[in-house]
Motif scaffolding. Sequence first.
Motif, PDB file in Angstrom:
ATOM      1  N   PRO A  58       0.831  -1.200   0.000  1.00 52.07           N
ATOM      2  CA  PRO A  58       0.000   0.000   0.000  1.00 52.07           C
ATOM      3  C   PRO A  58       0.869   1.255   0.000  1.00 52.07           C
ATOM      4  O   PRO A  58       1.972   1.260   0.541  1.00 52.07           O
ATOM      5  N   ARG A  59       0.377   2.290  -0.635  1.00 54.25           N
ATOM      6  CA  ARG A  59       1.117   3.561  -0.643  1.00 54.25           C
ATOM      7  C   ARG A  59       0.931   4.291   0.678  1.00 54.25           C
ATOM      8  O   ARG A  59       1.824   4.966   1.161  1.00 54.25           O
ATOM      9  N   THR A  60      -0.249   4.170   1.264  1.00 51.24           N
ATOM     10  CA  THR A  60      -0.535   4.775   2.558  1.00 51.24           C
ATOM     11  C   THR A  60      -1.227   3.729   3.430  1.00 51.24           C
ATOM     12  O   THR A  60      -1.658   2.693   2.940  1.00 51.24           O
ATOM     13  N   CYS A  61      -1.349   4.015   4.700  1.00 49.72           N
ATOM     14  CA  CYS A  61      -2.060   3.093   5.585  1.00 49.72           C
ATOM     15  C   CYS A  61      -3.217   3.830   6.247  1.00 49.72           C
ATOM     16  O   CYS A  61      -3.189   5.046   6.394  1.00 49.72           O
ATOM     17  N   GLU A  62      -4.221   3.063   6.608  1.00 52.43           N
ATOM     18  CA  GLU A  62      -5.359   3.683   7.285  1.00 52.43           C
ATOM     19  C   GLU A  62      -4.954   4.039   8.705  1.00 52.43           C
ATOM     20  O   GLU A  62      -4.051   3.439   9.284  1.00 52.43           O
ATOM     21  N   ARG A  63      -5.623   5.018   9.241  1.00 54.70           N
ATOM     22  CA  ARG A  63      -5.348   5.495  10.589  1.00 54.70           C
ATOM     23  C   ARG A  63      -5.563   4.359  11.587  1.00 54.70           C
ATOM     24  O   ARG A  63      -6.527   3.620  11.493  1.00 54.70           O
ATOM     25  N   PHE A  64      -4.658   4.233  12.529  1.00 54.42           N
ATOM     26  CA  PHE A  64      -4.799   3.175  13.524  1.00 54.42           C
ATOM     27  C   PHE A  64      -5.001   3.728  14.923  1.00 54.42           C
ATOM     28  O   PHE A  64      -5.212   2.978  15.871  1.00 54.42           O
ATOM     29  N   THR A  65      -4.966   5.032  15.062  1.00 53.34           N
ATOM     30  CA  THR A  65      -5.227   5.661  16.348  1.00 53.34           C
ATOM     31  C   THR A  65      -5.728   7.083  16.105  1.00 53.34           C
ATOM     32  O   THR A  65      -5.392   7.707  15.092  1.00 53.34           O
ATOM     33  N   ASP A  66      -6.555   7.566  16.991  1.00 51.93           N
ATOM     34  CA  ASP A  66      -7.022   8.946  16.903  1.00 51.93           C
ATOM     35  C   ASP A  66      -6.015   9.861  17.572  1.00 51.93           C
ATOM     36  O   ASP A  66      -5.339   9.457  18.528  1.00 51.93           O
ATOM     37  N   GLY A  67      -5.940  11.086  17.087  1.00 48.29           N
ATOM     38  CA  GLY A  67      -5.072  12.071  17.710  1.00 48.29           C
ATOM     39  C   GLY A  67      -5.581  12.425  19.100  1.00 48.29           C
ATOM     40  O   GLY A  67      -6.777  12.386  19.364  1.00 48.29           O
ATOM     41  N   ARG A  68      -4.663  12.765  19.981  1.00 44.95           N
ATOM     42  CA  ARG A  68      -5.058  13.211  21.326  1.00 44.95           C
ATOM     43  C   ARG A  68      -5.707  14.575  21.283  1.00 44.95           C
ATOM     44  O   ARG A  68      -6.444  14.946  22.179  1.00 44.95           O
ATOM     45  N   LEU A  69      -5.387  15.320  20.237  1.00 47.23           N
ATOM     46  CA  LEU A  69      -5.829  16.704  20.129  1.00 47.23           C
ATOM     47  C   LEU A  69      -6.596  16.892  18.823  1.00 47.23           C
ATOM     48  O   LEU A  69      -6.159  16.442  17.771  1.00 47.23           O
ATOM     49  N   ALA A  70      -7.742  17.563  18.920  1.00 48.17           N
ATOM     50  CA  ALA A  70      -8.562  17.822  17.734  1.00 48.17           C
ATOM     51  C   ALA A  70      -8.484  19.302  17.402  1.00 48.17           C
ATOM     52  O   ALA A  70      -8.689  20.151  18.268  1.00 48.17           O
ATOM     53  N   LEU A  71      -8.182  19.605  16.154  1.00 45.65           N
ATOM     54  CA  LEU A  71      -8.219  20.975  15.669  1.00 45.65           C
ATOM     55  C   LEU A  71      -9.511  21.136  14.888  1.00 45.65           C
ATOM     56  O   LEU A  71      -9.893  20.251  14.119  1.00 45.65           O
ATOM     57  N   SER A  72     -10.168  22.265  15.077  1.00 40.89           N
ATOM     58  CA  SER A  72     -11.393  22.528  14.329  1.00 40.89           C
ATOM     59  C   SER A  72     -11.485  24.016  14.059  1.00 40.89           C
ATOM     60  O   SER A  72     -10.819  24.830  14.690  1.00 40.89           O
ATOM     61  N   CYS A  73     -12.341  24.348  13.128  1.00 38.38           N
ATOM     62  CA  CYS A  73     -12.591  25.742  12.805  1.00 38.38           C
ATOM     63  C   CYS A  73     -13.507  26.318  13.882  1.00 38.38           C
ATOM     64  O   CYS A  73     -14.471  25.674  14.303  1.00 38.38           O
ATOM     65  N   ALA A  74     -13.208  27.525  14.320  1.00 37.82           N
ATOM     66  CA  ALA A  74     -14.040  28.181  15.333  1.00 37.82           C
ATOM     67  C   ALA A  74     -15.390  28.613  14.748  1.00 37.82           C
ATOM     68  O   ALA A  74     -16.341  28.837  15.495  1.00 37.82           O
ATOM     69  N   ASP A  75     -15.474  28.717  13.433  1.00 35.78           N
ATOM     70  CA  ASP A  75     -16.737  29.055  12.772  1.00 35.78           C
ATOM     71  C   ASP A  75     -17.595  27.793  12.716  1.00 35.78           C
ATOM     72  O   ASP A  75     -17.254  26.826  12.034  1.00 35.78           O
ATOM     73  N   GLU A  76     -18.700  27.782  13.441  1.00 37.22           N
ATOM     74  CA  GLU A  76     -19.555  26.599  13.551  1.00 37.22           C
ATOM     75  C   GLU A  76     -20.111  26.136  12.201  1.00 37.22           C
ATOM     76  O   GLU A  76     -20.482  24.975  12.053  1.00 37.22           O
ATOM     77  N   SER A  77     -20.168  27.016  11.215  1.00 37.82           N
ATOM     78  CA  SER A  77     -20.707  26.623   9.913  1.00 37.82           C
ATOM     79  C   SER A  77     -19.661  25.920   9.031  1.00 37.82           C
ATOM     80  O   SER A  77     -19.988  25.385   7.989  1.00 37.82           O
ATOM     81  N   CYS A  78     -18.406  25.893   9.490  1.00 33.68           N
ATOM     82  CA  CYS A  78     -17.327  25.250   8.742  1.00 33.68           C
ATOM     83  C   CYS A  78     -17.028  23.900   9.385  1.00 33.68           C
ATOM     84  O   CYS A  78     -16.915  23.802  10.606  1.00 33.68           O
ATOM     85  N   ASP A  79     -16.872  22.874   8.590  1.00 31.86           N
ATOM     86  CA  ASP A  79     -16.619  21.542   9.151  1.00 31.86           C
ATOM     87  C   ASP A  79     -15.159  21.093   9.033  1.00 31.86           C
ATOM     88  O   ASP A  79     -14.852  19.914   9.209  1.00 31.86           O
ATOM     89  N   TRP A  80     -14.230  22.029   8.779  1.00 35.74           N
ATOM     90  CA  TRP A  80     -12.813  21.681   8.702  1.00 35.74           C
ATOM     91  C   TRP A  80     -12.336  21.149  10.042  1.00 35.74           C
ATOM     92  O   TRP A  80     -12.710  21.637  11.104  1.00 35.74           O
ATOM     93  N   HIS A  81     -11.496  20.114   9.981  1.00 34.85           N
ATOM     94  CA  HIS A  81     -10.901  19.584  11.205  1.00 34.85           C
ATOM     95  C   HIS A  81      -9.619  18.823  10.867  1.00 34.85           C
ATOM     96  O   HIS A  81      -9.406  18.422   9.725  1.00 34.85           O
ATOM     97  N   ALA A  82      -8.808  18.661  11.869  1.00 35.69           N
ATOM     98  CA  ALA A  82      -7.556  17.906  11.751  1.00 35.69           C
ATOM     99  C   ALA A  82      -7.242  17.341  13.131  1.00 35.69           C
ATOM    100  O   ALA A  82      -7.898  17.700  14.110  1.00 35.69           O
ATOM    101  N   GLU A  83      -6.245  16.487  13.186  1.00 36.63           N
ATOM    102  CA  GLU A  83      -5.850  15.880  14.453  1.00 36.63           C
ATOM    103  C   GLU A  83      -4.359  16.036  14.662  1.00 36.63           C
ATOM    104  O   GLU A  83      -3.601  16.126  13.708  1.00 36.63           O
ATOM    105  N   ARG A  84      -3.976  16.040  15.914  1.00 41.65           N
ATOM    106  CA  ARG A  84      -2.566  16.056  16.282  1.00 41.65           C
ATOM    107  C   ARG A  84      -2.368  15.101  17.458  1.00 41.65           C
ATOM    108  O   ARG A  84      -3.265  14.921  18.275  1.00 41.65           O
ATOM    109  N   HIS A  85      -1.189  14.535  17.522  1.00 43.65           N
ATOM    110  CA  HIS A  85      -0.835  13.671  18.643  1.00 43.65           C
ATOM    111  C   HIS A  85       0.055  14.393  19.632  1.00 43.65           C
ATOM    112  O   HIS A  85       0.103  14.032  20.795  1.00 43.65           O
TER     113      HIS A  85
END
Length: 184
Positions: free
Chosen positions: A108-135
């Motif tokens: 495989p070129r990439t692997c599926e996520r095997f753990t969730d990040g401890r920290l969630a980043l999200s947009c402060a604008d409630e109408s935006c659904d952007w998000h990311a994770e950090r460990h």
Amino acid sequence: MGSGATSRTQLVERAERYAKTVALPIDYSTVSWEVSERARRRAGQCLYNPQTGAVTIRLTWAAFEAYGWEQFSGVVRHELVHAWEFQQFGASNHGPRFRQKAREVNAPRTCERFTDGRLALSCADESCDWHAERHRASSVVTNPGRYRCGACRSPLRVTHRESGESWRSHDGYERARRRIGEEW
């Protein structure tokens, strides 16, 4: 899991045996294997020392536990393609040569996520659904006020998943870190 590997040593032994069945011309006398307990985002890693030609393949125990051997064997093949590139060309990336060789050995070129990040980043604008994770506490985590949403350019919010604490500035991070304490 199907591999019989119940320890880190057994995982390394299984991976070494399996590697020799993969159709890649690799000099295994220069390859060493180890298991990572710390990695949270990558299931494997291939390190190369150009001075000695030594290759180290580092496998992530948490990924093995999450995937089981059948899926994890793809991670081993992926790292072997890197080892092959390092030995043949002195460098490795995920470019065309890697992709071609990975196809040949069904890696495989990439692997599926095997753990969730401890920290969630999200947009402060409630109408935006952007998000990311950090460990880890990267600069965007410790000082989110310096960054903007990747979709709408609004400010960011960081949330520590386990505690539910959130912040939008460096001062907020410092306060949250003190409140979270040992559980950080």
